[in-house]
Design a protein around this motif. Structure first.
Motif, PDB file in Angstrom:
ATOM      1  N   ALA A   1      -1.595  -8.854   0.168  1.00  4.93           N
ATOM      2  CA  ALA A   1      -2.781  -8.113   0.580  1.00  4.93           C
ATOM      3  C   ALA A   1      -2.539  -6.654   0.218  1.00  4.93           C
ATOM      4  CB  ALA A   1      -3.005  -8.256   2.074  1.00  4.93           C
ATOM      5  N   VAL A   2      -3.486  -6.039  -0.461  1.00  2.00           N
ATOM      6  CA  VAL A   2      -3.337  -4.645  -0.879  1.00  2.00           C
ATOM      7  C   VAL A   2      -4.205  -3.777   0.018  1.00  2.00           C
ATOM      8  CG1 VAL A   2      -3.540  -3.015  -2.788  1.00  2.00           C
ATOM      9  CG2 VAL A   2      -3.023  -5.415  -3.238  1.00  2.00           C
ATOM     10  N   MET A   3      -3.608  -2.723   0.565  1.00  3.75           N
ATOM     11  CA  MET A   3      -4.373  -1.844   1.442  1.00  3.75           C
ATOM     12  C   MET A   3      -4.444  -0.436   0.877  1.00  3.75           C
ATOM     13  SD  MET A   3      -3.578  -2.818   5.354  1.00  3.75           S
ATOM     14  CE  MET A   3      -4.876  -1.704   5.873  1.00  3.75           C
ATOM     15  N   LYS A   4      -5.557   0.224   1.149  1.00  8.55           N
ATOM     16  CA  LYS A   4      -5.700   1.619   0.762  1.00  8.55           C
ATOM     17  C   LYS A   4      -6.522   2.341   1.822  1.00  8.55           C
ATOM     18  CE  LYS A   4      -7.469   4.781  -2.551  1.00  8.55           C
ATOM     19  NZ  LYS A   4      -8.707   5.148  -3.213  1.00  8.55           N
ATOM     20  N   SER A   5      -6.050   3.450   2.271  1.00  6.48           N
ATOM     21  CA  SER A   5      -6.637   4.257   3.347  1.00  6.48           C
ATOM     22  C   SER A   5      -7.340   3.437   4.429  1.00  6.48           C
ATOM     23  CB  SER A   5      -7.570   5.350   2.801  1.00  6.48           C
ATOM     24  OG  SER A   5      -8.071   5.025   1.554  1.00  6.48           O
ATOM     25  N   GLY A   6      -6.602   2.507   4.981  1.00  5.61           N
ATOM     26  CA  GLY A   6      -7.100   1.754   6.129  1.00  5.61           C
ATOM     27  C   GLY A   6      -7.932   0.536   5.781  1.00  5.61           C
ATOM     28  N   ASN A   7      -8.292   0.400   4.524  1.00  6.33           N
ATOM     29  CA  ASN A   7      -9.113  -0.749   4.134  1.00  6.33           C
ATOM     30  C   ASN A   7      -8.299  -1.772   3.371  1.00  6.33           C
ATOM     31  OD1 ASN A   7     -11.794   0.136   5.034  1.00  6.33           O
ATOM     32  ND2 ASN A   7     -11.427   1.776   3.552  1.00  6.33           N
ATOM     33  N   LEU A   8      -8.694  -3.017   3.532  1.00 11.87           N
ATOM     34  CA  LEU A   8      -8.087  -4.069   2.737  1.00 11.87           C
ATOM     35  C   LEU A   8      -8.786  -4.080   1.391  1.00 11.87           C
ATOM     36  CD1 LEU A   8      -6.051  -6.403   3.025  1.00 11.87           C
ATOM     37  CD2 LEU A   8      -7.984  -7.877   3.517  1.00 11.87           C
ATOM     38  N   VAL A   9      -8.013  -3.860   0.324  1.00 12.54           N
ATOM     39  CA  VAL A   9      -8.636  -3.778  -0.994  1.00 12.54           C
ATOM     40  C   VAL A   9      -8.796  -5.170  -1.581  1.00 12.54           C
ATOM     41  CG1 VAL A   9      -8.401  -2.857  -3.320  1.00 12.54           C
ATOM     42  CG2 VAL A   9      -7.712  -1.485  -1.366  1.00 12.54           C
ATOM     43  N   GLU A  10      -7.717  -5.923  -1.504  1.00 12.46           N
ATOM     44  CA  GLU A  10      -7.700  -7.196  -2.209  1.00 12.46           C
ATOM     45  C   GLU A  10      -6.655  -8.091  -1.553  1.00 12.46           C
ATOM     46  OE1 GLU A  10      -7.261  -6.284  -6.326  1.00 12.46           O
ATOM     47  OE2 GLU A  10      -7.870  -8.283  -6.941  1.00 12.46           O
TER      48      GLU A  10
ATOM     49  N   THR B   1       5.580  -3.660   2.736  1.00 15.12           N
ATOM     50  CA  THR B   1       6.449  -2.890   1.856  1.00 15.12           C
ATOM     51  C   THR B   1       5.632  -2.082   0.869  1.00 15.12           C
ATOM     52  OG1 THR B   1       8.263  -2.994   0.282  1.00 15.12           O
ATOM     53  CG2 THR B   1       6.716  -4.805   0.237  1.00 15.12           C
ATOM     54  N   HIS B   2       6.263  -1.069   0.290  1.00 16.24           N
ATOM     55  CA  HIS B   2       5.595  -0.317  -0.766  1.00 16.24           C
ATOM     56  C   HIS B   2       6.142  -0.758  -2.124  1.00 16.24           C
ATOM     57  CE1 HIS B   2       9.407   1.685  -0.391  1.00 16.24           C
ATOM     58  NE2 HIS B   2       9.218   2.125  -1.605  1.00 16.24           N
ATOM     59  N   ASP B   3       7.162  -1.625  -2.105  1.00 13.19           N
ATOM     60  CA  ASP B   3       7.909  -1.950  -3.311  1.00 13.19           C
ATOM     61  C   ASP B   3       7.334  -3.200  -3.975  1.00 13.19           C
ATOM     62  OD1 ASP B   3       9.789  -2.717  -5.197  1.00 13.19           O
ATOM     63  OD2 ASP B   3      11.444  -1.854  -4.033  1.00 13.19           O
ATOM     64  N   MET B   4       6.678  -2.997  -5.115  1.00 14.09           N
ATOM     65  CA  MET B   4       6.031  -4.122  -5.778  1.00 14.09           C
ATOM     66  C   MET B   4       7.049  -5.140  -6.284  1.00 14.09           C
ATOM     67  SD  MET B   4       2.934  -3.480  -5.411  1.00 14.09           S
ATOM     68  CE  MET B   4       1.570  -3.795  -6.456  1.00 14.09           C
ATOM     69  N   GLY B   5       8.242  -4.657  -6.630  1.00  9.11           N
ATOM     70  CA  GLY B   5       9.278  -5.573  -7.092  1.00  9.11           C
ATOM     71  C   GLY B   5       9.660  -6.552  -5.992  1.00  9.11           C
TER      72      GLY B   5
ATOM     73  N   GLY C   1       0.857  -1.172   0.000  1.00  7.29           N
ATOM     74  CA  GLY C   1       0.000   0.000   0.000  1.00  7.29           C
ATOM     75  C   GLY C   1       0.890   1.217   0.000  1.00  7.29           C
ATOM     76  N   GLU C   2       0.300   2.367  -0.295  1.00  3.10           N
ATOM     77  CA  GLU C   2       1.097   3.586  -0.321  1.00  3.10           C
ATOM     78  C   GLU C   2       1.143   4.178   1.079  1.00  3.10           C
ATOM     79  OE1 GLU C   2       1.086   5.495  -4.267  1.00  3.10           O
ATOM     80  OE2 GLU C   2      -1.020   4.982  -4.183  1.00  3.10           O
ATOM     81  N   SER C   3       1.866   5.281   1.238  1.00  5.68           N
ATOM     82  CA  SER C   3       1.967   5.832   2.589  1.00  5.68           C
ATOM     83  C   SER C   3       0.583   6.266   3.061  1.00  5.68           C
ATOM     84  CB  SER C   3       2.937   7.008   2.622  1.00  5.68           C
ATOM     85  OG  SER C   3       2.668   7.893   1.577  1.00  5.68           O
ATOM     86  N   GLY C   4       0.296   5.995   4.307  1.00  2.18           N
ATOM     87  CA  GLY C   4      -1.007   6.329   4.854  1.00  2.18           C
ATOM     88  C   GLY C   4      -2.066   5.279   4.590  1.00  2.18           C
ATOM     89  N   SER C   5      -1.661   4.130   4.016  1.00  2.00           N
ATOM     90  CA  SER C   5      -2.658   3.113   3.709  1.00  2.00           C
ATOM     91  C   SER C   5      -2.995   2.267   4.926  1.00  2.00           C
ATOM     92  CB  SER C   5      -2.159   2.228   2.580  1.00  2.00           C
ATOM     93  OG  SER C   5      -1.015   1.533   3.001  1.00  2.00           O
ATOM     94  N   GLY C   6      -2.187   2.374   5.971  1.00  2.53           N
ATOM     95  CA  GLY C   6      -2.478   1.613   7.177  1.00  2.53           C
ATOM     96  C   GLY C   6      -1.759   0.290   7.242  1.00  2.53           C
ATOM     97  N   LYS C   7      -0.790   0.059   6.336  1.00  4.88           N
ATOM     98  CA  LYS C   7      -0.122  -1.240   6.345  1.00  4.88           C
ATOM     99  C   LYS C   7       0.754  -1.421   7.576  1.00  4.88           C
ATOM    100  CE  LYS C   7       3.453   0.210   3.027  1.00  4.88           C
ATOM    101  NZ  LYS C   7       3.250   1.671   3.187  1.00  4.88           N
TER     102      LYS C   7
END
Lengths: 291, 560
Positions: B224-233, B210-214, B40-46
């Motif tokens: 697990a993908v997170m965005k603004s505190g929620n689990l996306v996928e 991590t934020h690094d997809m590689g 997730g990006e910064s602030g995604s809650g990871k």
């Protein structure tokens, strides 16, 4: 140095023996040469060698400064750690409010307040002097008699108050900052007990800057002791200095200032060495990261 | 078999007016022997999720609901008792090895204390265990290094020590929060290998944040993908990266610079804007656009820079050669990339080109004039106007006490003191529009902007003097991938329309591939090779380049 009835010839003769008739640069170079040998001449007021006077007054000041430095360091660190860890709470707020007073009230006001409270109203502590002193030959101490111990309480507390509040605030700020660092968080994540985190991990790191500041401040304590010694009529060097100022007794003043400068340099030198012993990052500077 | 079960975990921050959810109803399961990537990006809650598992949330945040089940233990039954699972059942690794270790305790002291907190071992036994652990994580000469202080270890070694500390009481779950973000590529791959090896050998359950997809593509079994505190996928790594369901995941994956091909622009899924070409026309009118003559704009000849440890004694033993006999040239209108690991001297070269450092020896020619030999200030100003720099950290490179318009006005007024205030304002507005910021931004202060927006302000400031050469020192390494994609697109557009020459400095090989026409590879202050960027990636010549390319985490590795 001369009385009303001294004749002009006698005055001129005295000026000659004191070397006051020489041009300024000659007087100054003579002063430098003598000062480097530890000779500061004769006090105009007391007509005794200055070095003798200083040595006589030195123990009183040193005892006062050492006791106040200890009070300031120990109480300041303890309260600083307490207020740094318990950021909210009545006692922390109280200590901080009081410490604000300590920083803002001038030393002589505090000293006079103390005298009024403990010597005048309560009558439990002496208001001036060193009490009974015991002469050990090279050193006169007030630590060995009950009245001497009683006498040192008020002046040393008065003198330490400013430094103490300073140290409280410094330690508090350091503790608060360090408790937020990653290595404290990592120690928590490893399950290290809270006590070890606070008093071993955080405090040790927090004391490093305190040592630097405290060292410099001990020098300031000696300088500040002029006021405290005057308020409490403490027979130390500061008191001697104030009297010398009133009398334009230049040999004493110059000797005192040179001595204070020497003490400052020595203390900072010792602090640098301590720093080297305490902080491993400085100790092994030549040994760069490897591996 | 499911080992860790996180059910409906929510973390909220009680603010003065509202409750902010750092994580909301997150449910994740992790198996033993499996690495779950949390992206997730910064602030995604990871990171919040990682810390919440052991209830290590900073005030005023708190875990408001949810349960965490570890094996057959419900460790959330009594939140107070989580303390005893920390380090014991669950190990945590933080991002920055420079700051995760107590600087004034030796590595051994920290290990022994941790071991003795959880295991009933004597000091001697704890010491033996520690030394074995240090060996296991790949520290040579473990007995001797046991008594060393953290600062005596290099970054990668320090992260190994951190891992040994996290693992010293044999936890079954390891949470690694950005464990390699602060490290160089070559060390990153070693640390990731180590984590993979330990996962297998110890049958650990691992959450890799991590934020690094590689990194995810090469390490994680599931993502697990997170965005603004929620689990996306959440799902198999391959599935998520190649065929994502959710729009957010799609945009995230598409903003990652591909390592295996050069694309003309990044696809921004979330907000597609094609109108910036019109915007740029305004600033184009002011631009004294030079016709591109294919000639060298910058020529660097035998450049050397050494930093002396001691100013007074010029002891050659202590001096570090930061830049060692480097020569290259940049053609007008091209993007030249300089890549290298930390300490390779890439930023030092940039600073010498913009004349912030004086080279120890060697010459830099700009437009055929040797700018290192200019003594007169007014002469130098002419070149300063033509060379502008964009710094890495958008937070510290803007003066927080100045309004944006004053920040941008400063270089304009410096080089053109007679400009009228109406003209100046219009110019500032045009510049802001060119970097896709609104006119209103001019009256605000830098802290009101996000990192990406600040970097846009930096670019506007750099463009204000109408430079011919733009030196970009890691312009996107402090930014999230989606923001990085936008900034890189912007730089490409600006370059195309304004005929800028760009010196692009980065440690990030995929980014350099997307941005640059030619690339120079630096190692320890020496230039290893310079070639066209596609040639460099397809047919590297120098051993070091090959090594870097091999170690670079590749998101495409998932297709194989």
């Amino acid at each position: 140095m001369v009385g009303e009835e001294t004749s002009d010839e006698e005055r001129a003769e005295l000026r000659e023996t004191l070397g006051l008739m020489d041009p300024i640069h000659v007087q100054f170079s003579r002063f430098i040469v003598n000062a480097s040998k530890g000779e500061f001449g004769i006090s105009y007021q007391l007509r005794r060698p200055v070095s003798e006077l200083i040595v006589e007054r030195l123990p009183a000041t040193i005892e006062l400064v050492v006791i106040s430095a200890l009070i300031a360091l120990i109480t300041g660190t303890l309260l600083g750690v307490y207020t740094g860890i318990n950021r909210k709470g009545f006692l922390s707020d109280f200590v901080l409010a009081i410490s604000l007073l300590g920083v803002s009230l001038p030393t002589f006001v505090i000293g006079i307040l103390f005298i009024y409270l403990f010597a005048v109203i309560l009558g439990i502590l002496p208001s001036f002097g060193r009490g009974e002193v015991i002469d050990l030959g090279f050193w006169t101490t007030g630590f060995l008699s009950a009245s001497g111990l009683k006498a040192i309480i008020l002046p040393s507390v008065t003198l330490s108050l400013f430094q103490m509040t300073y140290i409280i605030r410094l330690v508090r700020a350091e503790m608060m900052e360090i408790l937020q660092t990653d290595y404290i968080k990592f120690a928590r994540a490893r399950g290290i007990s809270e006590n070890s985190i606070k008093y071993k991990h955080a405090l040790k790191n927090g004391l490093i800057p305190v040592i630097t500041i405290a060292g410099i401040n001990i020098g300031t304590l000696i300088a500040f002791s002029i006021i405290t010694e005057t308020v409490f009529q403490w027979p130390g060097m500061g008191f001697l200095f104030i009297q010398a100022v009133q009398f334009v007794d230049i040999p004493i003043m110059s000797a005192y200032l040179v001595f204070i400068a020497f003490v400052f340099v020595m203390i900072n030198f010792i602090v640098d060495i301590l720093y080297y012993l305490i902080d491993p990052r400085i100790r092994v500077k030549g040994d760069t990261a490897s591996g | 078999m499911t080992f860790l079960k996180i059910n409906n975990l929510s973390v909220d921050y009680q603010m003065r007016k509202e409750i902010v959810y750092a994580a909301k109803n997150v449910s994740i399961e992790v198996n033993k022997g499996e690495i779950l990537g949390l992206v997730g990006e910064s602030g995604s809650g990871k990171s919040t999720v990682g810390n919440a598992i052991i209830n290590l949330i900073d005030e005023p945040g708190k875990v408001s609901s949810g349960s965490v089940i570890l094996g057959d233990l419900n460790i959330y039954e009594n939140p107070e008792s989580i303390v005893k699972y920390r380090g014991n059942k669950i190990g945590l690794i933080f991002q920055d090895p420079q700051t995760s270790l107590n600087p004034i305790l030796t590595v051994g002291e920290q290990l022994i204390e941790t071991i003795q907190t959880h295991l009933k071992l004597s000091k001697e036994q704890a010491k033996n265990k520690s030394i074995n652990l240090l060996r296991e994580v790949g520290i040579k000469d473990a007995e001797a290094r046991f008594d060393n202080y953290p600062h005596q270890f290099s970054g990668g070694m320090r992260q190994r020590v951190v891992i040994s500390l996290a693992l010293c009481c044999e936890p079954e779950l390891l949470i690694a929060d950005e464990p390699t973000t602060a490290l160089d590529v070559s060390i990153q791959s070693q640390i990731l290998e180590l984590i993979k090896k330990l996962t297998k050998e110890r049958n650990l359950a691992v959450i890799l944040i991590t934020h690094d997809m590689g990194v995810i593509a090469e390490t994680a079994d599931r993502v697990a993908v997170m965005k603004s505190g929620n689990l996306v996928e959440i799902g198999e790594t391959k599935k998520i990266l190649t065929n994502p369901h959710e729009n957010y995941t799609k945009s995230l994956v598409s903003s990652v610079p591909p390592t295996n091909k050069k694309i003309s622009r990044f696809v921004i899924v979330e907000k597609e804007n094609n109108n910036n070409k019109e915007n740029n026309i305004k600033i184009l009118n002011r631009w004294s656009k030079k016709e591109i003559v294919k000639q060298d704009l910058v020529e660097v000849k035998n450049l050397n820079k050494s930093f002396d440890d001691n100013f007074f004694t010029e002891n050659s033993k202590n001096s570090v050669m930061a830049v060692n006999d480097v020569s290259f040239e940049i053609k007008e209108g091209e993007s030249f990339g300089l890549v290298g690991e930390s300490g390779s001297g890439k930023s030092t070269i940039a600073k010498m080109i913009v004349n912030l450092f004086k080279p120890t020896s060697g010459d830099i020619f700009f437009d055929k004039v040797c700018i290192t030999k200019i003594k007169q200030r007014s002469e130098l100003m002419k070149f300063r106007k033509q060379i502008q720099m964009i710094f890495q950290d958008p937070y510290s490179s803007l003066n927080g006490r100045l309004k944006v318009k004053d920040i941008i006005a400063e270089p304009i007024i410096l080089h053109n003191p007679s400009i009228s205030s109406i003209d100046l304002n219009n110019y500032i507005y045009d510049l802001l529009e060119s970097v896709e910021l609104t006119q209103k931004s001019a009256d605000r202060y830098p802290h009101e902007f996000s990192g990406g927006q600040r970097q846009r302000i930096s670019i506007a400031r750099a463009l204000a003097t109408q430079p011919r050469l733009l030196v970009c020192d890691e312009p996107t390494s402090a930014l999230d991938v989606s923001i990085q994609a936008q900034i890189l697109n912007l730089l490409k557009d600006l370059q195309e329309q304004l005929n800028l020459t760009i010196l692009f400095i980065s440690h990030d090989l995929p980014v350099v591939r997307q941005m640059c026409d030619r690339i120079g590879v630096l190692k320890d202050g020496k230039l290893c090779e310079v070639s066209n960027s596609e040639d460099l990636f397809l047919k590297p010549i120098h051993e070091y380049t090959k090594e870097l390319l091999r170690l670079m985490p590749k998101i495409e590795s998932i297709y194989n």
